[in-house]
Design a protein around this motif. Structure first.
Motif, PDB file in Angstrom:
ATOM      1  N   UNK A 167      -5.374  -9.098  -0.251  1.00 53.33           N
ATOM      2  CA  UNK A 167      -5.380  -8.569  -1.613  1.00 53.33           C
ATOM      3  C   UNK A 167      -5.744  -7.093  -1.643  1.00 53.33           C
ATOM      4  N   UNK A 168      -6.677  -6.691  -0.791  1.00 56.64           N
ATOM      5  CA  UNK A 168      -7.143  -5.307  -0.784  1.00 56.64           C
ATOM      6  C   UNK A 168      -6.045  -4.332  -0.393  1.00 56.64           C
ATOM      7  N   UNK A 169      -5.163  -4.752   0.518  1.00 55.13           N
ATOM      8  CA  UNK A 169      -4.169  -3.830   1.055  1.00 55.13           C
ATOM      9  C   UNK A 169      -2.750  -4.059   0.558  1.00 55.13           C
ATOM     10  N   UNK A 170      -2.478  -5.201  -0.060  1.00 54.21           N
ATOM     11  CA  UNK A 170      -1.108  -5.501  -0.459  1.00 54.21           C
ATOM     12  C   UNK A 170      -0.951  -5.736  -1.957  1.00 54.21           C
ATOM     13  N   UNK A 171      -1.918  -5.332  -2.745  1.00 54.93           N
ATOM     14  CA  UNK A 171      -1.826  -5.481  -4.202  1.00 54.93           C
ATOM     15  C   UNK A 171      -2.596  -4.341  -4.867  1.00 54.93           C
ATOM     16  N   UNK A 172      -2.305  -4.062  -6.119  1.00 54.51           N
ATOM     17  CA  UNK A 172      -3.038  -3.008  -6.818  1.00 54.51           C
ATOM     18  C   UNK A 172      -4.510  -3.367  -6.982  1.00 54.51           C
ATOM     19  N   UNK A 173      -5.332  -2.344  -7.106  1.00 54.51           N
ATOM     20  CA  UNK A 173      -6.733  -2.576  -7.458  1.00 54.51           C
ATOM     21  C   UNK A 173      -6.783  -3.076  -8.895  1.00 54.51           C
ATOM     22  N   UNK A 174      -7.785  -3.895  -9.231  1.00 54.02           N
ATOM     23  CA  UNK A 174      -7.867  -4.437 -10.591  1.00 54.02           C
ATOM     24  C   UNK A 174      -7.794  -3.370 -11.679  1.00 54.02           C
TER      25      UNK A 174
END
Length: 508
Positions: A167-174
Motif C-alpha cells: 500500500x505504501x508504494x503502490x497506492x496514493x497516500x490517504x
C-alpha cells in the motif's frame, strides 16, 4: 478494476519454498534446514517445521528486493534524494531514473516488479503457514499452545506488514486519495487472506487499511501470550537481550531454546504495536496512532524501559542504535553487500543539502558519528559499516536491517500536536529525539509556529534520523512535501508518489 495474473497465480499455486536460506551461525534462531530441501508435507509434519517456515518468511523480508537493499539504502533513498544522485549513482542508471521519478525504463520496472512479487510471495508463504497452523493442536509444538500461537501471530503480523508495504508504494497516500463524483474511492490493491489460486479481493485504501489493522490486532493478541506472560519474558525484550542472545542478568536468563531468543529480530508484541502506530499515522488517524505509540514509549520490564535512545558512547560502537530499535531484520551478508554496492560506481554520497539542516553544534551523533567522510572527502552514511570502536554490541548488531525505532513514536506525537495546532508541543516532541541523539536542547525554540514551519523542521529531523533506512520518502509522501525540494511544501506530481502496478501483474 485491476487484477493480478502470472507471477501471483504461480506464487499462490506453489507450495512453500523459501529461496536459499543462510544461517546466522551456531547460536542463531535462524539455524534451520533450508525449506527448499523438503516438501510441504515434511515441512509441516513437526512443530520444528513451522519454525523453519516462519524463519523463511523473515529471510524473505530481508531479501534484496525488500529490506536487504531496495527498501533501506537502495531505491527508496533515490526517491528521497538522500544522496547527491548525479554523483552517487554515476554508474547506476536505474537509480538515476528513480531519482528523476521515471518509472518506465526496463531497469526500474524490474526493481518495482521485484518489490511487488517478493512482497506478495511472502504473503503467500504467510497464508500457507497460517492455514496449516490454524488446524494444529498445541501438543505438536515443543512449548505447546504458547508456541503455536506465537508462530501464528508472527506470521499474521508479517502478512499485514507486507500488505502495508504494498500500500505504501503502490497506492496514493490517504491525504491524496480522493473519492469520485459519486463518493466512491478508486480500487487499487488486492488483499490476500487465504492461500489460494484465486485472485485476491481488490479493495479501496480505507478498506485495505482496515484489513491491515485487523490482522495486526489479532497478531498482537497471539504474540502477547508469549511476550507478556511474565516478568522474565518481558525482560527478554530489553535491548541487549533482544539482539545479542546473551544473558546480562542471572535472574533473567535467556531461553534454553534458541528459537525464543533474539526477539528484536522478530515481530514481537511491541514491534507489532509500533507498526500499528505507523499504519494509523500513515492513514491520518493520529488519535489511535498516538495511543499505540504511547504504549511503546512507556513499555517497561523489571530492568527498566524497554526502549530508550542509544547513548552517545554506545552510538560509536553500535551504528544500528539498537537500544531504540524496536524491530530489525537480519542479513548476515549485509556489511559485504553494502560495501560492494557502494564501491561499484554507486558511491551513495549524501545530498549536499544536509549541510543546511544540521545543528550548528556537531554534538548530534547522527551527524558526527553516523555520517563520515569517504576517501574523496564526501559525506557518506556509516550505518552499514563496521564501527571503528568495539563493544559488546558491535559484532552482535552488524547484521541488522533497521525497520522501526523509538524515534518514530515521538514523531507520531509531534504530528498529532501539529494537527491540533499545538506547535510548541510538536517542537518539544521533535526535541525529545534530538536530545536523545546528544544534540543541544532548545534547538527548535520559536521555530515552529504554523503548518509550513512544522513540516520544514520535522522533515529536516526525519532526514537526519533515517538516513539509508528507507523512511524519508514515505514521510514526504504522507505530508505531501516534495522530497526533491528539501525545504519547501511544493506539491509533487501525484503520479510520482506511487509505482504503477507491474504490467505483467495486471489486466484491465
Amino acid at each position: 478494476m485491476k487484477t493480478m495474473i502470472s507471477d501471483i497465480r504461480r506464487i499462490l499455486a506453489a507450495v512453500f519454498a523459501a529461496a536459499a536460506i543462510s544461517c546466522l551461525g551456531s547460536c542463531s534462531w535462524l539455524d534451520i534446514q533450508p525449506a527448499d530441501t523438503m516438501g510441504e508435507d515434511d515441512l509441516f509434519e513437526t512443530g520444528a517445521g513451522y519454525r523453519n517456515a516462519l524463519n523463511g518468511i523473515y529471510l524473505k523480508l530481508a531479501s534484496t528486493s525488500l529490506y536487504g537493499r531496495e527498501l533501506t539504502y537502495g531505491m527508496t533513498e533515490a526517491l528521497a534524494h538522500t544522496h547527491e544522485w548525479s554523483m552517487a549513482y554515476k554508474n547506476n542508471l536505474d537509480y538515476q531514473d528513480v531519482a528523476s521519478y521515471n518509472y518506465t525504463t526496463n531497469g526500474v520496472k524490474n526493481i518495482i516488479s521485484g518489490i511487488w512479487s517478493t512482497a506478495y510471495n511472502t504473503i503467500a508463504n504467510c497464508n500457507n503457514l497460517i492455514e496449516k497452523i490454524s488446524a494444529e493442536a498445541g501438543d505438536k509444538f515443543a512449548e505447546g499452545e504458547t508456541e503455536r500461537d506465537l508462530i501464528h501471530g508472527e506470521a499474521l503480523a508479517a502478512r499485514a506488514f507486507c500488505h502495508f508495504l504494498i500500500m505504501s508504494y503502490f497506492a496514493p497516500a490517504p491525504a491524496l486519495y480522493k473519492a469520485d463524483e459519486e463518493g466512491k474511492f478508486p480500487v487499487y490493491l488486492p488483499y490476500y487472506s487465504t492461500f489460494s489460486k484465486e485472485i485476491g479481493e481488490y479493495m479501496d485504501i480505507p478498506a485495505f487499511t482496515e484489513r491491515i489493522v485487523e490482522d495486526l490486532k489479532a497478531a498482537r493478541e497471539l504474540v502477547g501470550k508469549y511476550d507478556l506472560q511474565d516478568n522474565l519474558h518481558t525482560y527478554r525484550l530489553m535491548p541487549k537481550y533482544r539482539f545479542t542472545g546473551k544473558t546480562y542478568s542471572s535472574s533473567y536468563p535467556q531461553p534454553s531454546d534458541i528459537f525464543f531468543a533474539f526477539r528484536g529480530y522478530r515481530l514481537n508484541y511491541y514491534a507489532i504495536t509500533a507498526i500499528l502506530a505507523r499504519v494509523y499515522d500513515y492513514a491520518g488517524d493520529y488519535q489511535n496512532a498516538v495511543a499505540e505509540a504511547r504504549t511503546v514509549i512507556d513499555a517497561t520490564s523489571p530492568g527498566g524501559k524497554l526502549f530508550s535512545f542509544t547513548s552517545n558512547e554506545d552510538a560509536h560502537k553500535d551504528y544500528k542504535l539498537s537500544s531504540d530499535l524496536i524491530f530489525g531484520l537480519s542479513k548476515t551478508t549485509l556489511i559485504d553487500d553494502y560495501g560492494r554496492f557502494r564501491s561499484s560506481g554507486t558511491t551513495l554520497q549524501l545530498n549536499s543539502m544536509y549541510a543546511g539542516i544540521i545543528s550548528s553544534s556537531t554534538s548530534d551523533y547522527r551527524w558526527n558519528t553516523l555520517v563520515q567522510k569517504n576517501t574523496e572527502g564526501n559525506s557518506v552514511c556509516a550505518r552499514y559499516t563496521v564501527p571503528s570502536m568495539s563493544g559488546d554490541m558491535t559484532s552482535a548488531t552488524q547484521d541488522i536491517l533497521p525497520v522501526i525505532r523509538l524515534s518514530e513514536m515521538y514523531y507520531i506525537l509531534a504530528e498529532k500536536a501539529a494537527d491540533d495546532a499545538l506547535y510548541a508541543r510538536a517542537a518539544d516532541y521533535i526535541e525529545e529525539v534530538q536530545v536523545g541523539r546528544s544534540a543541544p536542547e532548545n534547538q527548535l525554540s520559536g521555530k515552529i509556529s504554523d503548518d509550513y514551519t512544522f513540516k520544514k523542521e520535522f522533515l529536516a529531523d526525519v532526514r537526519l534520523e533515517f538516513i539509508e533506512e528507507g523512511r524519508i520518502f514515505l514521510y514526504c509522501k504522507k505530508l505531501n512535501v516534495a522530497p526533491n525540494s528539501w525545504d519547501s511544501a511544493d506539491s509533487f506530481r501525484e503520479s510520482w508518489w506511487y509505482f504503477p502496478i507491474p504490467e505483467n501483474e495486471t489486466i484491465f
